[in-house]
Design a protein around this motif. Structure first.
Motif, PDB file in Angstrom:
ATOM      1  N   ASP A  55       0.811  -1.222   0.000  1.00  0.00           N
ATOM      2  CA  ASP A  55       0.000   0.000   0.000  1.00  0.00           C
ATOM      3  C   ASP A  55       0.847   1.277   0.000  1.00  0.00           C
ATOM      4  OD1 ASP A  55       0.914  -0.297   2.602  1.00  0.00           O
ATOM      5  OD2 ASP A  55      -1.060  -0.688   3.448  1.00  0.00           O
ATOM      6  N   GLU A  56       2.081   1.186  -0.530  1.00  0.00           N
ATOM      7  CA  GLU A  56       2.891   2.391  -0.721  1.00  0.00           C
ATOM      8  C   GLU A  56       2.260   3.244  -1.821  1.00  0.00           C
ATOM      9  OE1 GLU A  56       7.349   0.659   0.283  1.00  0.00           O
ATOM     10  OE2 GLU A  56       6.729   0.778  -1.815  1.00  0.00           O
ATOM     11  N   ILE A  57       2.497   4.533  -1.779  1.00  0.00           N
ATOM     12  CA  ILE A  57       2.084   5.390  -2.895  1.00  0.00           C
ATOM     13  C   ILE A  57       2.922   4.990  -4.105  1.00  0.00           C
ATOM     14  CG2 ILE A  57       2.060   7.724  -3.835  1.00  0.00           C
ATOM     15  CD1 ILE A  57       1.610   8.806  -1.077  1.00  0.00           C
ATOM     16  N   ASP A  58       2.263   4.803  -5.230  1.00  0.00           N
ATOM     17  CA  ASP A  58       2.970   4.431  -6.455  1.00  0.00           C
ATOM     18  C   ASP A  58       3.510   5.696  -7.124  1.00  0.00           C
ATOM     19  OD1 ASP A  58       3.938   3.421  -8.814  1.00  0.00           O
ATOM     20  OD2 ASP A  58       2.124   2.281  -9.281  1.00  0.00           O
ATOM     21  N   PRO A  59       4.839   5.836  -7.237  1.00  0.00           N
ATOM     22  CA  PRO A  59       5.412   7.042  -7.825  1.00  0.00           C
ATOM     23  C   PRO A  59       5.517   6.995  -9.354  1.00  0.00           C
ATOM     24  CG  PRO A  59       7.174   5.674  -7.019  1.00  0.00           C
ATOM     25  CD  PRO A  59       5.875   4.963  -6.661  1.00  0.00           C
ATOM     26  N   LEU A  60       4.897   5.988  -9.999  1.00  0.00           N
ATOM     27  CA  LEU A  60       5.063   5.827 -11.447  1.00  0.00           C
ATOM     28  C   LEU A  60       4.654   7.082 -12.223  1.00  0.00           C
ATOM     29  CD1 LEU A  60       5.889   4.130 -13.852  1.00  0.00           C
ATOM     30  CD2 LEU A  60       3.577   3.141 -13.847  1.00  0.00           C
ATOM     31  N   ALA A  61       3.519   7.686 -11.882  1.00  0.00           N
ATOM     32  CA  ALA A  61       3.086   8.888 -12.613  1.00  0.00           C
ATOM     33  C   ALA A  61       4.099  10.024 -12.444  1.00  0.00           C
ATOM     34  CB  ALA A  61       1.700   9.324 -12.135  1.00  0.00           C
ATOM     35  N   LEU A  62       4.652  10.179 -11.260  1.00  0.00           N
ATOM     36  CA  LEU A  62       5.678  11.192 -11.011  1.00  0.00           C
ATOM     37  C   LEU A  62       6.935  10.875 -11.828  1.00  0.00           C
ATOM     38  CD1 LEU A  62       6.973  13.596  -9.510  1.00  0.00           C
ATOM     39  CD2 LEU A  62       7.444  12.020  -7.605  1.00  0.00           C
ATOM     40  N   LEU A  63       7.359   9.629 -11.824  1.00  0.00           N
ATOM     41  CA  LEU A  63       8.554   9.244 -12.577  1.00  0.00           C
ATOM     42  C   LEU A  63       8.352   9.452 -14.076  1.00  0.00           C
ATOM     43  CD1 LEU A  63       9.507   6.028 -10.580  1.00  0.00           C
ATOM     44  CD2 LEU A  63      10.648   8.256 -10.496  1.00  0.00           C
ATOM     45  N   THR A  64       7.159   9.161 -14.554  1.00  0.00           N
ATOM     46  CA  THR A  64       6.857   9.376 -15.972  1.00  0.00           C
ATOM     47  C   THR A  64       6.954  10.863 -16.314  1.00  0.00           C
ATOM     48  OG1 THR A  64       5.456   7.408 -16.008  1.00  0.00           O
ATOM     49  CG2 THR A  64       5.111   9.020 -17.767  1.00  0.00           C
ATOM     50  N   ARG A  65       6.431  11.715 -15.437  1.00  0.00           N
ATOM     51  CA  ARG A  65       6.554  13.168 -15.647  1.00  0.00           C
ATOM     52  C   ARG A  65       8.022  13.583 -15.677  1.00  0.00           C
ATOM     53  NH1 ARG A  65       4.376  18.323 -11.985  1.00  0.00           N
ATOM     54  NH2 ARG A  65       5.889  19.770 -12.884  1.00  0.00           N
ATOM     55  N   LEU A  66       8.801  13.076 -14.725  1.00  0.00           N
ATOM     56  CA  LEU A  66      10.217  13.452 -14.650  1.00  0.00           C
ATOM     57  C   LEU A  66      10.981  13.005 -15.896  1.00  0.00           C
ATOM     58  CD1 LEU A  66      10.776  12.620 -10.881  1.00  0.00           C
ATOM     59  CD2 LEU A  66      10.597  14.907 -11.909  1.00  0.00           C
ATOM     60  N   ALA A  67      10.655  11.823 -16.410  1.00  0.00           N
ATOM     61  CA  ALA A  67      11.288  11.354 -17.655  1.00  0.00           C
ATOM     62  C   ALA A  67      10.927  12.305 -18.796  1.00  0.00           C
ATOM     63  CB  ALA A  67      10.850   9.933 -17.964  1.00  0.00           C
ATOM     64  N   GLY A  68       9.659  12.730 -18.848  1.00  0.00           N
ATOM     65  CA  GLY A  68       9.219  13.666 -19.871  1.00  0.00           C
ATOM     66  C   GLY A  68       9.894  15.020 -19.771  1.00  0.00           C
ATOM     67  N   GLU A  69      10.355  15.380 -18.589  1.00  0.00           N
ATOM     68  CA  GLU A  69      11.068  16.638 -18.384  1.00  0.00           C
ATOM     69  C   GLU A  69      12.562  16.508 -18.699  1.00  0.00           C
ATOM     70  OE1 GLU A  69      10.101  17.586 -14.309  1.00  0.00           O
ATOM     71  OE2 GLU A  69       8.120  18.372 -14.853  1.00  0.00           O
ATOM     72  N   GLY A  70      12.979  15.305 -19.120  1.00  0.00           N
ATOM     73  CA  GLY A  70      14.367  15.115 -19.539  1.00  0.00           C
ATOM     74  C   GLY A  70      15.320  14.615 -18.475  1.00  0.00           C
ATOM     75  N   HIS A  71      14.797  14.215 -17.330  1.00  0.00           N
ATOM     76  CA  HIS A  71      15.673  13.685 -16.287  1.00  0.00           C
ATOM     77  C   HIS A  71      15.975  12.214 -16.551  1.00  0.00           C
ATOM     78  CE1 HIS A  71      15.313  17.383 -14.086  1.00  0.00           C
ATOM     79  NE2 HIS A  71      13.989  17.301 -14.141  1.00  0.00           N
ATOM     80  N   ARG A  72      17.132  11.787 -16.095  1.00  0.00           N
ATOM     81  CA  ARG A  72      17.511  10.370 -16.179  1.00  0.00           C
ATOM     82  C   ARG A  72      16.972   9.679 -14.936  1.00  0.00           C
ATOM     83  NH1 ARG A  72      23.734  10.135 -16.854  1.00  0.00           N
ATOM     84  NH2 ARG A  72      23.266   7.946 -17.196  1.00  0.00           N
ATOM     85  N   LEU A  73      16.399   8.509 -15.104  1.00  0.00           N
ATOM     86  CA  LEU A  73      15.784   7.800 -13.987  1.00  0.00           C
ATOM     87  C   LEU A  73      16.560   6.553 -13.627  1.00  0.00           C
ATOM     88  CD1 LEU A  73      12.018   8.028 -14.995  1.00  0.00           C
ATOM     89  CD2 LEU A  73      13.330   9.590 -13.537  1.00  0.00           C
TER      90      LEU A  73
END
Length: 191
Positions: A55-73
């Protein structure tokens, strides 16, 4: 201290389960709306997320946004009990391997990276930046090692309901710099 942490961990698991039941998948989407603009990360920063379990918060949507902003994940990879995590390159859609506790990890052919920003799962946090994890010390060892190499910002990812007055801690517990909740970012005062 171990017994105190164990008791708090039990209470925190119950609080987190209730928060998950209350918020569900919308919590992860709300994190993505905030993004990491409050940190103003440099273009191309390396940001490590995590694969949510239970039941952790899933950070996938945040990570997807960060990838779209050009960050390396990157995502963490367990090396074994008592060892720090390594962080392997990852992008949304990459094939993943399943390991202990059902955690998804990047495959071994992905390069190891030293993140500039580490998103950290937790069970409880306080305003001083102390967090309560699962008790394995993986993030404490990992943050200590990374911070010995370069400046690294640790951002706890949590439901608002997981904030408590004081997290029991020991000298080796690494502090968070920020906590990002569905209601927004909070700078930790102890850092």
């Amino acid at each position: 201290m171990t017994d105190v942490k164990r008791a708090e961990r039990t209470r925190a698991l119950a609080r987190r389960a209730a928060a998950f039941a209350n918020h569900g998948a919308s919590a992860g989407a709300r994190l993505a709306v905030h993004g990491l603009d409050f940190l103003a990360p440099a273009p191309g920063s390396i940001i490590s997320g995590f694969s949510a379990i239970r039941d952790e918060i899933d950070p996938l949507a945040l990570l997807t946004r960060l990838a779209g902003e050009g960050h390396r994940l990157a995502l963490p990879v367990m090396q074994g009990k008592g060892l720090p995590l390594i962080f392997r390159a990852w992008a949304p859609g990459d094939e993943m391997g399943k390991v202990q506790w059902g955690i998804a990890e990047p495959l071994p052919d992905k390069p190891a990276l030293d993140p500039d920003i580490v998103l950290v799962p937790l069970l409880a946090f306080d305003a001083n930046g102390y967090r309560l994890g699962y008790g394995g010390g993986f993030y404490d060892r990992s943050l200590e090692g990374l911070r010995a190499k370069k400046p690294v910002v640790a951002v706890g990812i949590a439901y608002d309901e997981l904030r408590i007055d004081a997290v029991p801690h020991l000298d080796y517990d690494e502090r968070l710099d920020w906590v990002l909740t569905p209601s927004g970012p909070m700078r930790c005062t102890g850092t």
